[in-house]
Design an enzyme around this catalytic site. Sequence first.
Site, PDB file in Angstrom:
ATOM      1  N   HIS A   1      90.076  26.061  79.636  1.00 52.54           N
ATOM      2  CA  HIS A   1      91.399  25.444  79.547  1.00 52.54           C
ATOM      3  C   HIS A   1      91.931  25.578  78.127  1.00 52.54           C
ATOM      4  O   HIS A   1      91.167  25.638  77.172  1.00 52.54           O
ATOM      5  CB  HIS A   1      91.367  23.976  79.990  1.00 52.54           C
ATOM      6  CG  HIS A   1      90.374  23.126  79.245  1.00 52.54           C
ATOM      7  ND1 HIS A   1      89.008  23.169  79.503  1.00 52.54           N
ATOM      8  CD2 HIS A   1      90.527  22.225  78.242  1.00 52.54           C
ATOM      9  CE1 HIS A   1      88.389  22.319  78.703  1.00 52.54           C
ATOM     10  NE2 HIS A   1      89.284  21.735  77.916  1.00 52.54           N
ATOM     11  N   TRP A   2      93.230  25.659  78.016  1.00 50.77           N
ATOM     12  CA  TRP A   2      93.908  25.804  76.731  1.00 50.77           C
ATOM     13  C   TRP A   2      94.598  24.498  76.379  1.00 50.77           C
ATOM     14  O   TRP A   2      95.222  23.873  77.235  1.00 50.77           O
ATOM     15  CB  TRP A   2      94.956  26.929  76.798  1.00 50.77           C
ATOM     16  CG  TRP A   2      94.363  28.277  76.636  1.00 50.77           C
ATOM     17  CD1 TRP A   2      94.414  29.073  75.538  1.00 50.77           C
ATOM     18  CD2 TRP A   2      93.596  29.012  77.610  1.00 50.77           C
ATOM     19  NE1 TRP A   2      93.735  30.242  75.764  1.00 50.77           N
ATOM     20  CE2 TRP A   2      93.221  30.238  77.013  1.00 50.77           C
ATOM     21  CE3 TRP A   2      93.183  28.755  78.916  1.00 50.77           C
ATOM     22  CZ2 TRP A   2      92.456  31.195  77.685  1.00 50.77           C
ATOM     23  CZ3 TRP A   2      92.420  29.695  79.585  1.00 50.77           C
ATOM     24  CH2 TRP A   2      92.055  30.896  78.960  1.00 50.77           C
TER      25      TRP A   2
END
Length: 166
Positions: free
Chosen positions: A123-124
């Site tokens: 995830h960013w």
Amino acid sequence: MKVLWAPWRLSYVSAPDAKSGCIFCDKPGLTDAAQRRQALVLYSDASVSIMLNRYPYSNAHLMVAPRTHSADLGAMTAEQSGPILEQVSRCVRILDSACSPAGFNIGANLGLAAGAGIADHLHWHVVPRWEGDTNFMPVLGDVKVMPEHLEATYDKLYPMFQENQS
Ligand SMILES: [Zn+2]
């Protein structure tokens, strides 16, 4: 004390690909609007989801994740990473207009050693920044903000993420 012999439990406990309890798998799949709000899911489509971070580094700290459960950025194809970058850039546009940050920190922590809170699902982080906000931003903090505050942020951003929602 009775000991219950339940060998089928072993496969559940030791399943290497067990992803039950993974927020990036479970939460974007919610269909009920109230449950999505409680889970802070702002957007999801077939390939990407966007959520507010419950333990934010700053106000309106967003997370963009692929719908596929994987920790392997090196194995990601352009076809898979394209929609993620597209949504990261959309987050920047929306946050720019919603809360006028002075800058952003954007990135992914790969692995527990790098500080990933959830290491097995890529995830960013999209973290809006303001001048002088460092007092508010813990370096490695688990700072819990009031739920009302998160929900107010959710309600402000939610309408802006409705385009192309599926
Ligand atoms: Zn997952």
